[in-house]
Motif scaffolding. Structure first.
Motif, PDB file in Angstrom:
ATOM      1  N   GLY B 421       0.829  -1.203   0.000  1.00 35.22           N
ATOM      2  CA  GLY B 421       0.000   0.000   0.000  1.00 35.22           C
ATOM      3  C   GLY B 421       0.861   1.250   0.000  1.00 35.22           C
ATOM      4  O   GLY B 421       0.653   2.178  -0.790  1.00 35.22           O
ATOM      5  N   VAL B 422       1.871   1.272   0.883  1.00 34.25           N
ATOM      6  CA  VAL B 422       2.781   2.423   0.944  1.00 34.25           C
ATOM      7  C   VAL B 422       3.518   2.563  -0.391  1.00 34.25           C
ATOM      8  O   VAL B 422       3.697   3.667  -0.921  1.00 34.25           O
ATOM      9  CB  VAL B 422       3.773   2.252   2.114  1.00 34.25           C
ATOM     10  N   MET B 423       3.918   1.413  -0.949  1.00 38.22           N
ATOM     11  CA  MET B 423       4.612   1.436  -2.229  1.00 38.22           C
ATOM     12  C   MET B 423       3.691   2.040  -3.303  1.00 38.22           C
ATOM     13  O   MET B 423       4.128   2.860  -4.112  1.00 38.22           O
ATOM     14  CB  MET B 423       4.980   0.003  -2.603  1.00 38.22           C
ATOM     15  N   GLY B 424       2.418   1.626  -3.276  1.00 35.98           N
ATOM     16  CA  GLY B 424       1.469   2.158  -4.253  1.00 35.98           C
ATOM     17  C   GLY B 424       1.305   3.657  -4.092  1.00 35.98           C
ATOM     18  O   GLY B 424       1.225   4.402  -5.073  1.00 35.98           O
ATOM     19  N   PHE B 425       1.317   4.117  -2.843  1.00 38.75           N
ATOM     20  CA  PHE B 425       1.210   5.555  -2.572  1.00 38.75           C
ATOM     21  C   PHE B 425       2.414   6.297  -3.158  1.00 38.75           C
ATOM     22  O   PHE B 425       2.278   7.279  -3.877  1.00 38.75           O
ATOM     23  CB  PHE B 425       1.115   5.777  -1.065  1.00 38.75           C
ATOM     24  N   LEU B 426       3.611   5.795  -2.845  1.00 38.49           N
ATOM     25  CA  LEU B 426       4.826   6.466  -3.333  1.00 38.49           C
ATOM     26  C   LEU B 426       4.886   6.452  -4.853  1.00 38.49           C
ATOM     27  O   LEU B 426       5.289   7.434  -5.477  1.00 38.49           O
ATOM     28  CB  LEU B 426       6.072   5.797  -2.747  1.00 38.49           C
ATOM     29  N   MET B 427       4.481   5.334  -5.438  1.00 36.49           N
ATOM     30  CA  MET B 427       4.538   5.245  -6.894  1.00 36.49           C
ATOM     31  C   MET B 427       3.579   6.238  -7.539  1.00 36.49           C
ATOM     32  O   MET B 427       3.883   6.831  -8.564  1.00 36.49           O
ATOM     33  CB  MET B 427       4.219   3.817  -7.349  1.00 36.49           C
ATOM     34  N   ARG B 428       2.410   6.436  -6.906  1.00 35.13           N
ATOM     35  CA  ARG B 428       1.483   7.434  -7.432  1.00 35.13           C
ATOM     36  C   ARG B 428       2.081   8.824  -7.296  1.00 35.13           C
ATOM     37  O   ARG B 428       2.001   9.649  -8.191  1.00 35.13           O
ATOM     38  CB  ARG B 428       0.174   7.381  -6.651  1.00 35.13           C
ATOM     39  N   ARG B 429       2.691   9.059  -6.141  1.00 31.17           N
ATOM     40  CA  ARG B 429       3.214  10.389  -5.882  1.00 31.17           C
ATOM     41  C   ARG B 429       4.342  10.733  -6.845  1.00 31.17           C
ATOM     42  O   ARG B 429       4.465  11.877  -7.295  1.00 31.17           O
ATOM     43  CB  ARG B 429       3.709  10.459  -4.436  1.00 31.17           C
ATOM     44  N   PHE B 430       5.192   9.759  -7.141  1.00 32.72           N
ATOM     45  CA  PHE B 430       6.320  10.033  -8.023  1.00 32.72           C
ATOM     46  C   PHE B 430       6.029   9.613  -9.460  1.00 32.72           C
ATOM     47  O   PHE B 430       6.940   9.520 -10.271  1.00 32.72           O
ATOM     48  CB  PHE B 430       7.580   9.335  -7.505  1.00 32.72           C
ATOM     49  N   ASP B 431       4.761   9.332  -9.723  1.00 26.82           N
ATOM     50  CA  ASP B 431       4.314   9.087 -11.088  1.00 26.82           C
ATOM     51  C   ASP B 431       4.965   7.863 -11.750  1.00 26.82           C
ATOM     52  O   ASP B 431       5.381   7.912 -12.901  1.00 26.82           O
ATOM     53  CB  ASP B 431       4.562  10.341 -11.939  1.00 26.82           C
ATOM     54  N   TYR B 432       5.108   6.797 -10.992  1.00 25.44           N
ATOM     55  CA  TYR B 432       5.522   5.534 -11.595  1.00 25.44           C
ATOM     56  C   TYR B 432       4.264   4.729 -11.901  1.00 25.44           C
ATOM     57  O   TYR B 432       3.360   4.683 -11.069  1.00 25.44           O
ATOM     58  CB  TYR B 432       6.417   4.738 -10.630  1.00 25.44           C
ATOM     59  N   PRO B 433       4.191   4.096 -13.076  1.00 25.91           N
ATOM     60  CA  PRO B 433       2.983   3.308 -13.383  1.00 25.91           C
ATOM     61  C   PRO B 433       2.901   2.075 -12.483  1.00 25.91           C
ATOM     62  O   PRO B 433       3.935   1.501 -12.116  1.00 25.91           O
ATOM     63  CB  PRO B 433       3.172   2.914 -14.839  1.00 25.91           C
ATOM     64  N   ILE B 434       1.696   1.693 -12.121  1.00 20.78           N
ATOM     65  CA  ILE B 434       1.522   0.633 -11.127  1.00 20.78           C
ATOM     66  C   ILE B 434       1.331  -0.742 -11.757  1.00 20.78           C
ATOM     67  O   ILE B 434       1.889  -1.737 -11.294  1.00 20.78           O
ATOM     68  CB  ILE B 434       0.330   0.994 -10.215  1.00 20.78           C
ATOM     69  N   ALA B 435       0.590  -0.778 -12.848  1.00 17.73           N
ATOM     70  CA  ALA B 435       0.273  -2.078 -13.443  1.00 17.73           C
ATOM     71  C   ALA B 435       1.513  -2.925 -13.784  1.00 17.73           C
ATOM     72  O   ALA B 435       1.489  -4.138 -13.557  1.00 17.73           O
ATOM     73  CB  ALA B 435      -0.599  -1.887 -14.672  1.00 17.73           C
ATOM     74  N   PRO B 436       2.602  -2.333 -14.307  1.00 14.93           N
ATOM     75  CA  PRO B 436       3.746  -3.194 -14.668  1.00 14.93           C
ATOM     76  C   PRO B 436       4.309  -3.995 -13.499  1.00 14.93           C
ATOM     77  O   PRO B 436       4.879  -5.061 -13.713  1.00 14.93           O
ATOM     78  CB  PRO B 436       4.795  -2.193 -15.188  1.00 14.93           C
ATOM     79  N   VAL B 437       4.158  -3.496 -12.269  1.00 13.29           N
ATOM     80  CA  VAL B 437       4.652  -4.261 -11.119  1.00 13.29           C
ATOM     81  C   VAL B 437       3.922  -5.598 -11.041  1.00 13.29           C
ATOM     82  O   VAL B 437       4.531  -6.662 -10.905  1.00 13.29           O
ATOM     83  CB  VAL B 437       4.445  -3.487  -9.793  1.00 13.29           C
ATOM     84  N   VAL B 438       2.583  -5.529 -11.141  1.00 10.03           N
ATOM     85  CA  VAL B 438       1.782  -6.747 -11.048  1.00 10.03           C
ATOM     86  C   VAL B 438       2.078  -7.661 -12.240  1.00 10.03           C
ATOM     87  O   VAL B 438       2.219  -8.877 -12.099  1.00 10.03           O
ATOM     88  CB  VAL B 438       0.281  -6.412 -10.976  1.00 10.03           C
ATOM     89  N   VAL B 439       2.206  -7.038 -13.419  1.00  5.65           N
ATOM     90  CA  VAL B 439       2.504  -7.820 -14.616  1.00  5.65           C
ATOM     91  C   VAL B 439       3.839  -8.550 -14.450  1.00  5.65           C
ATOM     92  O   VAL B 439       3.967  -9.734 -14.767  1.00  5.65           O
ATOM     93  CB  VAL B 439       2.541  -6.900 -15.853  1.00  5.65           C
ATOM     94  N   GLY B 440       4.834  -7.846 -13.922  1.00  9.59           N
ATOM     95  CA  GLY B 440       6.146  -8.465 -13.711  1.00  9.59           C
ATOM     96  C   GLY B 440       6.065  -9.638 -12.751  1.00  9.59           C
ATOM     97  O   GLY B 440       6.674 -10.681 -12.973  1.00  9.59           O
ATOM     98  N   LEU B 441       5.281  -9.461 -11.687  1.00  9.98           N
ATOM     99  CA  LEU B 441       5.150 -10.545 -10.710  1.00  9.98           C
ATOM    100  C   LEU B 441       4.474 -11.770 -11.336  1.00  9.98           C
ATOM    101  O   LEU B 441       4.821 -12.906 -11.024  1.00  9.98           O
ATOM    102  CB  LEU B 441       4.330 -10.067  -9.501  1.00  9.98           C
ATOM    103  N   ILE B 442       3.514 -11.540 -12.225  1.00 13.29           N
ATOM    104  CA  ILE B 442       2.824 -12.681 -12.836  1.00 13.29           C
ATOM    105  C   ILE B 442       3.691 -13.338 -13.912  1.00 13.29           C
ATOM    106  O   ILE B 442       3.880 -14.551 -13.925  1.00 13.29           O
ATOM    107  CB  ILE B 442       1.474 -12.231 -13.454  1.00 13.29           C
ATOM    108  N   LEU B 443       4.231 -12.510 -14.811  1.00 13.29           N
ATOM    109  CA  LEU B 443       4.929 -13.076 -15.971  1.00 13.29           C
ATOM    110  C   LEU B 443       6.326 -13.588 -15.638  1.00 13.29           C
ATOM    111  O   LEU B 443       6.760 -14.599 -16.186  1.00 13.29           O
ATOM    112  CB  LEU B 443       5.040 -12.034 -17.085  1.00 13.29           C
TER     113      LEU B 443
END
Lengths: 157, 499, 322
Positions: B421-443
Motif C-alpha cells: 500500500g505504501v509502495m502504491g502511494f509512493l509510486m502514485r506520488r512520483f508518477d511511476y505506473p503501477i500495473a507493470p509491477v503486477v505484470v512483472g510478478l505474474i509473468l
C-alpha cells in the motif's frame, strides 16, 4: 524512501535510485548464497542476475532523471491522514497477532481510515465498524466455514 | 452435426427446473464470493464440495459451472467500482474501469463488462462445444519453449501500461520481477529472497500485491491530498447505460478479447491473466481515442473483460476433453466429477454424454442468467460510489484486508499488504505506473520456469527456442511488435521529410 | 490464487476418502488444523474429517483452521509451539511435509509431534506416451542407466514424492541419482499435458492422475510403486518387474507434543472409529483410494523410518545438504 519538496536536484529521486541500487544488491547477495544448481540447462541464479543488473541500470537511469529534474513536480502532502491509515492497519495487525480478534481489528481500521478522511464522529464510526466486522465474521465463519482470527468477542458468538 | 443434436439434448437436461435452480444458486454464490478479493471461485467450489455430496452428479456440476462463471463477473465489479481487483485476471479491467467509475461512467463500464462477458462467454462456450477436440490436440503440442515464446509476446505488450516514461515503466516492471523472485525456486526447490521468513517461501501472492498497490495505495494517496483537491465522486454523469457510441466502441474489443481469451485459456499453462494483458495493449494500439487511455477508455474495459471470461470457458476445454485441470477452479471441478466416480477425459464424452452436454448447456444458461441478474444491478452498484468518502474508503480498506485475512490469516501477509500500500502511494506520488509491477510478478516466474524447463529438456541447447514452429512464430511476433512502433515512427518521419 | 491444480485435486480425493463413522461416545470439542490454504489437499482432508466426525457423533463439535504456507512448515511450527499439550488438537499432514520440512530447513521436525494414525495412501505410477519405444520398466531402467540426461521426467514439485521416486528409480536402475533430468511442473494438468504432448520421456504422479488417460489408451503404464505382492498384468509392480522401488504418498494425522498418554489414547480411538466405518470403505472404493490405516506404535515407527529414508534420498539428489 522519504519525500521532500523539490529542489533543483531532486533529492527524493536520488533516494529512489539508491533504493533500487540497494534492492539490486540484495538480490545479488541472495543469489550468491544459492547452493544448488540445475543439473541441466539454466540454473536458479540466472534470473536473479538479470533482475539485479536490470535494476542497477535503472537505478542509474533514475538518478540521471533526478539530477536533470526529470521527476514530476509534487504538491505538498499531509502526513496526518497517512499516519492514521497506516496506524489503522498496524492496529489491525497487532490486534490479530495478539488475539484481539477479527471484529475489533476491523473496527479499528474502519475508524482510523474514516478519521483520515476527515470524519470526527468516532463513536458512530466505531459502531459501524463493529457491525461491519460482525456481519463479515458471521458470513465467513458460518456460511463459508472459514476460520477467521478469534478474540474474546468472537468466542461469544 | 452430432454435436448440435447432443447440445440440443443437453439443453433439455439443463432446463429441467431443478437444474435451473442449481445454476441460479451457483451464479448467485459465485458472484457474491467473486466480489471478495482473495476468495476466488476455486475456494468457493472447494468449500461447497462437501455440501453437494448428496446432490445428484448433474445438478452439482451444473452448480459448479454457475459458480465458475459467476466468480468471473464478481471480480470485475469490485475492480471497476473500488479499484480492488477480486482476482488477478481483473487487474486489467481495473486500469480503465475504475477511471471510468470515478468520472461518473461506472454504469457504462459495468454494462460493457457484463455484456462483454456474456458475448465472450457465449462465443467461447460455443467454441468449447464444437472445437474442443481439435483445440485440445493443438494445446497439448505446446511445450515449455512455446510458453516461453508466448511470455515474450506478453512482455513486449506490457509497455502499453508504461505511461509516458520508459525508464519509470521499466523500473516498475523490474520491481515486479524482483518480487517474483521471492519464494521457493520451482525447479530446484531452493528458497530465494526469503531472508529466513518461512511465510515468504510461497512467494508473493498476486492478489495481495494488486490489492495493496491499487486499493490501499489509492486510499493513502487520496487521503494525503484531500486538502488540495477534494475528490468528488459523482455516481452517474451522463447516461447510466451504454450510449450508441459506447456500443460502437465496445463490440470489436469484445470479439478480439474473446479471440485472445479462449485459445490461451485452453492452453494447459495459459491462464487468464495473459490474454487480459494482450487484449488491453491491443485495444490501446488500435483505439481511435488513444488520449482516453489512462483516463477511462471503454475499450480498455470491454476487451480485457471479454478475454477474462472467454479464458474461463477455454479452461474447460482441456478439463472436459482430457481431464487436465489447468486452473485451481478447474481442479476443484475435476474433484467434483471424481466425487461421483466420473473421470473427465476422452472417455467421458462417450460414456456420459448427457452429463457433459448438460454441463455445456448449463454454461449457456448460467451466462444468460448472469447478464439478466447483473444488468439491473448496475444502477444499484454505482450508487455505492455515493457513500460519503470517509465511509467509502474505510469500507474499501476493510474489504481489502478481509480477503487477505480469510485466504491467508497471517500477520506477514497483512504486513505485506500494508507495505505494498505504501509502495502504491509512493509510486502514485512520483508518477511511476503501477500495473507493470503486477505484470512483472505474474509473468516473471512463468517465463523463468518455462525457459528453464525447455533448456533442461534440450540439455542446454538454446536452439530449441527456434526449432519449434510455434515458438519461432511467437518469437517473430514478439520481435515485430517490438520493432514495428519504431519502424512506423521512422517511416512517418521519412514521409514528413518527403513532403 | 496460488492453489496449484495438482495439490487441490489430489487433496479432494483424500477428502472423500474420509467418510462417516457410525456412533460412539462424543468426545469433547475437537480442533483439526490443515497446514494448507482452504481448498488445498490437506484442507479437504480436514474438512471431510470434520463432517464425518460430527455426523457420526464422534465429536460434539469440530473446528477446522487453516495455517497455510511452505508445504506445511508454518502449520507444524504453530502446532508445536502454540498447541503444546492440547489434547483436542489434531493436524492433517502427509508425505509431502516430510520432504518440505527437510528442504525448507524447518527448525521444527515431525519428531516433535505425537503421531496418531496414517489414513490413506496412494501409489506412484510411471507412464510413457503410447508411441514411446519404451514398453516395460526394464526398458526404462536400461535407458536411465545408459544416459540419465536423455531420459526426461515430468512430475510435481522439486523435492516432492514424485522427485524422490525418480531418484530412487535411478538408483535402482544403477544410475547416478544426481544426474536425473527431472522437470518439476506446477500443476497436475501441466505435467500431464507435457507427457501427452511427448515433450518428456516419462511422467510420474499418483496413479489416479493418469487413470483415465491410461484407460483411454493415451498413456502406457510402465509400473506402479506397489509391493511385489500386488503385481498384476494390468497393474504391474515395479518391484516385481526388476526395479527395486516401493514408495507411497500417504496422509496422516498427528497431535501436538506434550499430551498425556490418556489424551493420546482418546484421540487414537476417535480416529480409529472414524477410519473403520463402513461408509469410509465405500468412499475409498468409489475413489479408487487405498486404505492405508495404521495407528499407534506401528505408525510412529513407519513415520520415523520414512523420514530417515527421505533424508537419505534428498541428500543423495543434492536437495538437502548433509
Amino acid at each position: 524512501m522519504t519525500t521532500r519538496t523539490p529542489k533543483r536536484v531532486d533529492v527524493a529521486g536520488l533516494v529512489i535510485a539508491a533504493g533500487l541500487l540497494i534492492l539490486a544488491g540484495l538480490i545479488w547477495r541472495d543469489m550468491t548464497s544459492l547452493q544448488l544448481s540445475s543439473v541441466y540447462g539454466v540454473g536458479p541464479k540466472a534470473m536473479p542476475i538479470v533482475v539485479a543488473i536490470g535494476l542497477a541500470i535503472l537505478a542509474i537511469g533514475n538518478a540521471f532523471m533526478a539530477v536533470r529534474g526529470g521527476l514530476p513536480s509534487r504538491e505538498s502532502l499531509r502526513w496526518m491522514p497517512i499516519t492514521l491509515i497506516i496506524g489503522g492497519l498496524a492496529g489491525l495487525i497487532a490486534l490479530i497477532q495478539f488475539g484481539g480478534g477479527f471484529i475489533p481489528a476491523t473496527a479499528v481500521l474502519f475508524v482510523a481510515t474514516s478519521a483520515a478522511f476527515g470524519r470526527r464522529a468516532f463513536l458512530v464510526d466505531l459502531i459501524i465498524g463493529l457491525v461491519a466486522g460482525l456481519v463479515i465474521y458471521l458470513l465467513f465463519s458460518k456460511l463459508l466455514t472459514l476460520s477467521l482470527p478469534m478474540g474474546p468477542l468472537e468466542r461469544l458468538i | 452435426m452430432d454435436a448440435f443434436f447432443a447440445l440440443a439434448h443437453g439443453l433439455t437436461v439443463a432446463i429441467q427446473p431443478m437444474n435451473l435452480l442449481f445454476a441460479l444458486i451457483g451464479v448467485l454464490l459465485g458472484t457474491a464470493v467473486g466480489v471478495l478479493p482473495g476468495i476466488g471461485p476455486a475456494l468457493t467450489v472447494a468449500l461447497l464440495l462437501p455440501i453437494t455430496f448428496k446432490l445428484d452428479p448433474g445438478g452439482s456440476i451444473i452448480m459448479f459451472a454457475g459458480i465458475y462463471y459467476g466468480g468471473m463477473y464478481g471480480g470485475s465489479t469490485t475492480a471497476i467500482l473500488i479499484n480492488t481487483p477480486g482476482e488477478s485476471a481483473s487487474m486489467a479491467t481495473a486500469l480503465e474501469g475504475n477511471k471510468m467509475a470515478k468520472a461518473g461512467r461506472g454504469g457504462p463500464a459495468l454494462a460493457t463488462s457484463a455484456i462483454g462477458s456474456f458475448v465472450a462467454g457465449t462465443i467461447a462456450t460455443l467454441g468449447l462445444a464444437f472445437l474442443a477436440p481439435t483445440l485440445v490436440e493443438l494445446a497439448v503440442k505446446f511445450g515449455p519453449e512455446d510458453y516461453f515464446a508466448l511470455m515474450c509476446v506478453a512482455f513486449v505488450t506490457v509497455s502499453a501500461t508504461f505511461g509516458d516514461s520508459p525508464v519509470r515503466g521499466l523500473t516498475s516492471l523490474f520491481i515486479g520481477l524482483a518480487l517474483g523472485l521471492v519464494g521457493i525456486d520451482k525447479l530446484t526447490g531452493q528458497s530465494r529472497m526469503t531472508f529466513g521468513v518461512p511465510e515468504l517461501l510461497d512467494g508473493v501472492e498476486v492478489t495481495t500485491l494488486a490489492v495493496g498497490l491499487f486499493a490501499v495505495g489509492e486510499a493513502l494517496y487520496v487521503a494525503s491530498r484531500r486538502h488540495i483537491q477534494e475528490e468528488v465522486l459523482e455516481p452517474v454523469r451522463g447516461s447510466l447505460w451504454m450510449t450508441k457510441e459506447d456500443w460502437k466502441r465496445s463490440w470489436k474489443p469484445w470479439i478480439r478479447g474473446t479471440l485472445f481469451g479462449f485459445p490461451i485459456g485452453a492452453l494447459p499453462a495459459g491462464g487468464a491473466e495473459i490474454p487480459t494483458f494482450l487484449s488491453y495493449s491491443t485495444e490501446k494500439r488500435l483505439t481511435k481515442y488513444p488520449e482516453e487511455f489512462g483516463h477511462g477508455a471503454i475499450e480498455g474495459v470491454a476487451g480485457p473483460e471479454a478475454a477474462n471470461n472467454a479464458s474461463a470457458a477455454g479452461t474447460l476445454v482441456p478439463l472436459l476433453a482430457l481431464g487436465l485441470p489447468t486452473s485451481a477452479t478447474a481442479a476443484m471441478m475435476l474433484a467434483g466429477f471424481q466425487q461421483y466416480g466420473l473421470n473427465p477425459g476422452p472417455l467421458l464424452f462417450a460414456e456420459r454424454p448427457e452429463l457433459v452436454w448438460g454441463l455445456i448447456a448449463s454454461l449457456f444458461i448460467a451466462n444468460a442468467m448472469l447478464l439478466v441478474l447483473n444488468l439491473p444491478l448496475v444502477g444499484l452498484w454505482v450508487r455505492l460510489l455515493a457513500i460519503p468518502q470517509p465511509w467509502l474508503y474505510a469500507g474499501i480498506l476493510v474489504f481489502a484486508t478481509m480477503g487477505t485475512i480469510a485466504a491467508k490469516p497471517s500477520v506477514v501477509e497483512l504486513t505485506m499488504l500494508g507495505v505494498f500500500g505504501v509502495m502504491g502511494f509512493l509510486m502514485r506520488r512520483f508518477d511511476y505506473p503501477i500495473a507493470p509491477v503486477v505484470v512483472g510478478l505474474i509473468l516473471g516466474p512463468i517465463a523463468e520456469s518455462q525457459l528453464r524447463r525447455a533448456l533442461s529438456i534440450s540439455l542446454g541447447d538454446p536452439l530449441v527456442l527456434v526449432q519449434s514452429p510455434i515458438s519461432a512464430t511467437l518469437l517473430a511476433i514478439a520481435l515485430i511488435a517490438l520493432v514495428l512502433p519504431f519502424a512506423l515512427k521512422g517511416m512517418s518521419r521519412f514521409k514528413a521529410e518527403e513532403d | 490464487m496460488k492453489l496449484t491444480g495438482k495439490g487441490l485435486w489430489r487433496g479432494a480425493l483424500t477428502a472423500a476418502a474420509l467418510g462417516l463413522a457410525t456412533s460412539a461416545m462424543a468426545q469433547a470439542e475437537l480442533k483439526i488444523m490443515a497446514p494448507a490454504a482452504p481448498g488445498g489437499g490437506w484442507d479437504q482432508t480436514a474438512r471431510s474429517m470434520q463432517q464425518a466426525l460430527t455426523q457420526a457423533g464422534l465429536a460434539k463439535s469440530v473446528q477446522v483452521t487453516n495455517v497455510p504456507g511452505a508445504g506445511g512448515s508454518i502449520g507444524i511450527a504453530q502446532l508445536v509451539n502454540s498447541s503444546k499439550g492440547d489434547g483436542n488438537q489434531l493436524m492433517v499432514m502427509g508425505y509431502v511435509m516430510v520432504g518440505a520440512l527437510l528442504t525448507n530447513k524447518s527448525p521444527v521436525t515431525l519428531d516433535q509431534t505425537t503421531p496418531i494414525a496414517r489414513l490413506t495412501g496412494e501409489y506412484e505410477a510411471i507412464v510413457v506416451p503410447t508411441d514411446s519405444p519404451i514398453k516395460t520398466a526394464k526398458d526404462l531402467a536400461a535407458a536411465v542407466k545408459a544416459d540419465p540426461a536423455k531420459v526426461t521426467w515430468a512430475g510435481g514439485s522439486a523435492g516432492g514424492v514424485d522427485h524422490i521416486a525418480v531418484a530412487l528409480f535411478a538408483k535402482a536402475a544403477g544410475a547416478d541419482p544426481t544426474k536425473i533430468n527431472y522437470i518439476p511442473f506446477s500443476g497436475g494438468g501441466e505435467s500431464l499435458a507435457a507427457i501427452l504432448g511427448g515433450k518428456v520421456t516419462a511422467g510420474i504422479s499418483g496413479y489416479g492422475e493418469f487413470e483415465s488417460q491410461i484407460k483411454a489408451g493415451k498413456l502406457r503404464l510402465i509400473g506402479l510403486t506397489t509391493p511385489a505382492s500386488k503385481n498384476t498384468a494390468e497393474m504391474p509392480s515395479l518391484k516385481a518387474n526388476g526395479v527395486d522401488l516401493e514408495i507411497a504418498n500417504w496422509r496422516a494425522v498427528v497431535a501436538p507434543p506434550g499430551i498425556t498418554a490418556d489424551q493420546k489414547k482418546a484421540l487414537t480411538e476417535v480416529v480409529d472409529k472414524l477410519a473403520k466405518s463402513k461408509e469410509w470403505a465405500e468412499i475409498l472404493k468409489q475413489k479408487g483410494w487405498d486404505d492405508a490405516y495404521l495407528s499407534g506404535d506401528a505408525f510412529a515407527k513407519f513415520l520415523a523410518d520414512d523420514q530417515t529414508r527421505t533424508k537419505e534420498v534428498l541428500t543423495s539428489v543434492g536437495l538437502v545438504k548433509p
